[in-house]
Design a protein around this motif. Structure first.
Motif, PDB file in Angstrom:
ATOM      1  N   ILE A 104     -23.080  -4.570 -24.369  1.00 38.18           N
ATOM      2  CA  ILE A 104     -22.361  -5.838 -24.253  1.00 38.18           C
ATOM      3  C   ILE A 104     -21.786  -5.905 -22.845  1.00 38.18           C
ATOM      4  O   ILE A 104     -21.096  -4.984 -22.396  1.00 38.18           O
ATOM      5  CB  ILE A 104     -21.255  -5.954 -25.312  1.00 38.18           C
ATOM      6  CG1 ILE A 104     -21.884  -5.960 -26.699  1.00 38.18           C
ATOM      7  CG2 ILE A 104     -20.413  -7.203 -25.077  1.00 38.18           C
ATOM      8  CD1 ILE A 104     -20.903  -5.911 -27.836  1.00 38.18           C
ATOM      9  N   HIS A 105     -22.104  -6.985 -22.154  1.00 33.08           N
ATOM     10  CA  HIS A 105     -21.621  -7.220 -20.803  1.00 33.08           C
ATOM     11  C   HIS A 105     -20.544  -8.294 -20.878  1.00 33.08           C
ATOM     12  O   HIS A 105     -20.717  -9.303 -21.561  1.00 33.08           O
ATOM     13  CB  HIS A 105     -22.757  -7.700 -19.905  1.00 33.08           C
ATOM     14  CG  HIS A 105     -23.917  -6.756 -19.874  1.00 33.08           C
ATOM     15  ND1 HIS A 105     -24.079  -5.810 -18.890  1.00 33.08           N
ATOM     16  CD2 HIS A 105     -24.959  -6.601 -20.719  1.00 33.08           C
ATOM     17  CE1 HIS A 105     -25.169  -5.128 -19.132  1.00 33.08           C
ATOM     18  NE2 HIS A 105     -25.729  -5.585 -20.230  1.00 33.08           N
ATOM     19  N   LEU A 106     -19.452  -8.086 -20.175  1.00 33.04           N
ATOM     20  CA  LEU A 106     -18.330  -9.022 -20.193  1.00 33.04           C
ATOM     21  C   LEU A 106     -17.903  -9.333 -18.765  1.00 33.04           C
ATOM     22  O   LEU A 106     -17.766  -8.432 -17.941  1.00 33.04           O
ATOM     23  CB  LEU A 106     -17.145  -8.401 -20.950  1.00 33.04           C
ATOM     24  CG  LEU A 106     -15.782  -9.082 -20.822  1.00 33.04           C
ATOM     25  CD1 LEU A 106     -15.817 -10.489 -21.396  1.00 33.04           C
ATOM     26  CD2 LEU A 106     -14.705  -8.235 -21.477  1.00 33.04           C
ATOM     27  N   SER A 107     -17.732 -10.616 -18.478  1.00 35.02           N
ATOM     28  CA  SER A 107     -17.092 -11.021 -17.225  1.00 35.02           C
ATOM     29  C   SER A 107     -15.964 -11.982 -17.584  1.00 35.02           C
ATOM     30  O   SER A 107     -16.057 -12.730 -18.559  1.00 35.02           O
ATOM     31  CB  SER A 107     -18.089 -11.659 -16.260  1.00 35.02           C
ATOM     32  OG  SER A 107     -18.633 -12.818 -16.805  1.00 35.02           O
ATOM     33  N   VAL A 108     -14.902 -11.929 -16.812  1.00 34.66           N
ATOM     34  CA  VAL A 108     -13.729 -12.765 -17.084  1.00 34.66           C
ATOM     35  C   VAL A 108     -13.375 -13.578 -15.853  1.00 34.66           C
ATOM     36  O   VAL A 108     -13.680 -13.207 -14.726  1.00 34.66           O
ATOM     37  CB  VAL A 108     -12.514 -11.918 -17.532  1.00 34.66           C
ATOM     38  CG1 VAL A 108     -12.798 -11.209 -18.836  1.00 34.66           C
ATOM     39  CG2 VAL A 108     -12.106 -10.943 -16.457  1.00 34.66           C
ATOM     40  N   GLU A 109     -12.709 -14.703 -16.110  1.00 35.86           N
ATOM     41  CA  GLU A 109     -12.260 -15.584 -15.039  1.00 35.86           C
ATOM     42  C   GLU A 109     -10.982 -16.260 -15.500  1.00 35.86           C
ATOM     43  O   GLU A 109     -10.875 -16.686 -16.657  1.00 35.86           O
ATOM     44  CB  GLU A 109     -13.341 -16.626 -14.767  1.00 35.86           C
ATOM     45  CG  GLU A 109     -13.021 -17.574 -13.656  1.00 35.86           C
ATOM     46  CD  GLU A 109     -14.154 -18.569 -13.448  1.00 35.86           C
ATOM     47  OE1 GLU A 109     -13.846 -19.666 -12.957  1.00 35.86           O
ATOM     48  OE2 GLU A 109     -15.307 -18.274 -13.780  1.00 35.86           O
ATOM     49  N   GLN A 110     -10.014 -16.374 -14.599  1.00 33.83           N
ATOM     50  CA  GLN A 110      -8.767 -17.037 -14.965  1.00 33.83           C
ATOM     51  C   GLN A 110      -9.027 -18.499 -15.272  1.00 33.83           C
ATOM     52  O   GLN A 110      -9.845 -19.152 -14.622  1.00 33.83           O
ATOM     53  CB  GLN A 110      -7.739 -16.936 -13.835  1.00 33.83           C
ATOM     54  CG  GLN A 110      -7.117 -15.567 -13.748  1.00 33.83           C
ATOM     55  CD  GLN A 110      -6.039 -15.505 -12.688  1.00 33.83           C
ATOM     56  OE1 GLN A 110      -6.057 -16.258 -11.727  1.00 33.83           O
ATOM     57  NE2 GLN A 110      -5.125 -14.584 -12.859  1.00 33.83           N
ATOM     58  N   ILE A 111      -8.335 -18.995 -16.283  1.00 30.75           N
ATOM     59  CA  ILE A 111      -8.470 -20.391 -16.686  1.00 30.75           C
ATOM     60  C   ILE A 111      -7.935 -21.291 -15.584  1.00 30.75           C
ATOM     61  O   ILE A 111      -6.883 -21.023 -15.005  1.00 30.75           O
ATOM     62  CB  ILE A 111      -7.713 -20.642 -18.007  1.00 30.75           C
ATOM     63  CG1 ILE A 111      -8.377 -19.844 -19.135  1.00 30.75           C
ATOM     64  CG2 ILE A 111      -7.636 -22.114 -18.340  1.00 30.75           C
ATOM     65  CD1 ILE A 111      -7.644 -19.903 -20.458  1.00 30.75           C
ATOM     66  N   ASP A 112      -8.658 -22.380 -15.280  1.00 31.38           N
ATOM     67  CA  ASP A 112      -8.203 -23.359 -14.288  1.00 31.38           C
ATOM     68  C   ASP A 112      -6.846 -23.905 -14.712  1.00 31.38           C
ATOM     69  O   ASP A 112      -6.528 -23.987 -15.891  1.00 31.38           O
ATOM     70  CB  ASP A 112      -9.192 -24.514 -14.170  1.00 31.38           C
ATOM     71  CG  ASP A 112     -10.516 -24.067 -13.586  1.00 31.38           C
ATOM     72  OD1 ASP A 112     -10.542 -23.026 -12.910  1.00 31.38           O
ATOM     73  OD2 ASP A 112     -11.524 -24.749 -13.824  1.00 31.38           O
ATOM     74  N   ASN A 113      -6.054 -24.283 -13.759  1.00 30.40           N
ATOM     75  CA  ASN A 113      -4.716 -24.846 -13.952  1.00 30.40           C
ATOM     76  C   ASN A 113      -3.691 -23.795 -14.370  1.00 30.40           C
ATOM     77  O   ASN A 113      -2.518 -24.092 -14.461  1.00 30.40           O
ATOM     78  CB  ASN A 113      -4.700 -25.987 -14.977  1.00 30.40           C
ATOM     79  CG  ASN A 113      -5.608 -27.114 -14.581  1.00 30.40           C
ATOM     80  OD1 ASN A 113      -5.786 -27.381 -13.402  1.00 30.40           O
ATOM     81  ND2 ASN A 113      -6.191 -27.765 -15.564  1.00 30.40           N
ATOM     82  N   TYR A 114      -4.124 -22.589 -14.653  1.00 32.91           N
ATOM     83  CA  TYR A 114      -3.178 -21.543 -15.047  1.00 32.91           C
ATOM     84  C   TYR A 114      -2.243 -21.213 -13.881  1.00 32.91           C
ATOM     85  O   TYR A 114      -1.092 -20.908 -14.073  1.00 32.91           O
ATOM     86  CB  TYR A 114      -3.945 -20.303 -15.509  1.00 32.91           C
ATOM     87  CG  TYR A 114      -3.058 -19.123 -15.809  1.00 32.91           C
ATOM     88  CD1 TYR A 114      -2.224 -19.134 -16.919  1.00 32.91           C
ATOM     89  CD2 TYR A 114      -3.042 -18.010 -14.987  1.00 32.91           C
ATOM     90  CE1 TYR A 114      -1.408 -18.066 -17.201  1.00 32.91           C
ATOM     91  CE2 TYR A 114      -2.230 -16.936 -15.259  1.00 32.91           C
ATOM     92  CZ  TYR A 114      -1.422 -16.965 -16.360  1.00 32.91           C
ATOM     93  OH  TYR A 114      -0.605 -15.909 -16.641  1.00 32.91           O
TER      94      TYR A 114
END
Length: 139
Positions: A104-114
């Motif tokens: 399982i490969h996972l990438s994350v990104e901060q939510i816009d407007n946060y």
């Protein structure tokens, strides 16, 4: 004395170019992780369900990220995987015995407007991707 001033100048220049916060993030070690649980064995023609969770290590606001997954490798026929925010759900009725290895490969990104609220610390992560390999045995 001259050597000490040059060393201090290089040190200050390094942090002003790279940003102290980026280096601190790696010391704090904020990064995405997948649970390291061993999957329980499945049995042919019997319901199977297992849960793998994701989080941002050392980040109390890990719900403030988008989680994007993909799977490589093999799942047993009859077993499906579903990605639900921070959960990876493996379920179904396996049809064939065997030992199945998948990643399982996972990438994350901060939510816009946060980051619009000045009270939030919006510095990046030390790493934005991770992967973990699991083995599912069907008896």
């Amino acid at each position: 004395m001259y050597k000490r001033i040059i060393s201090l100048s290089v040190f200050i220049l390094f942090f002003s170019i790279t940003g102290c916060q980026d280096i601190l993030e790696c010391v704090i070690n904020r990064k995405p992780i997948l649970s390291d649980n061993t999957l329980s064995a499945a049995f042919v023609n019997q319901n199977y369900s297992e849960l793998i969770t994701a989080e941002i290590q050392n980040e109390p606001r890990d719900n403030a990220y988008y989680y994007d997954y993909f799977l490589t490798g093999d799942l047993p026929p009859g077993i499906d995987v579903f990605f639900d925010f921070r959960d990876v759900i493996i379920e179904g009725i396996p049809l064939e015995r065997g030992r199945y290895r998948f990643t399982i490969h996972l990438s994350v990104e901060q939510i816009d407007n946060y980051c619009e609220n000045d009270l939030n610390d919006c510095d990046g992560l030390c790493e934005e991707r991770t992967a973990r390999t699991y083995i599912l045995t069907v008896n």
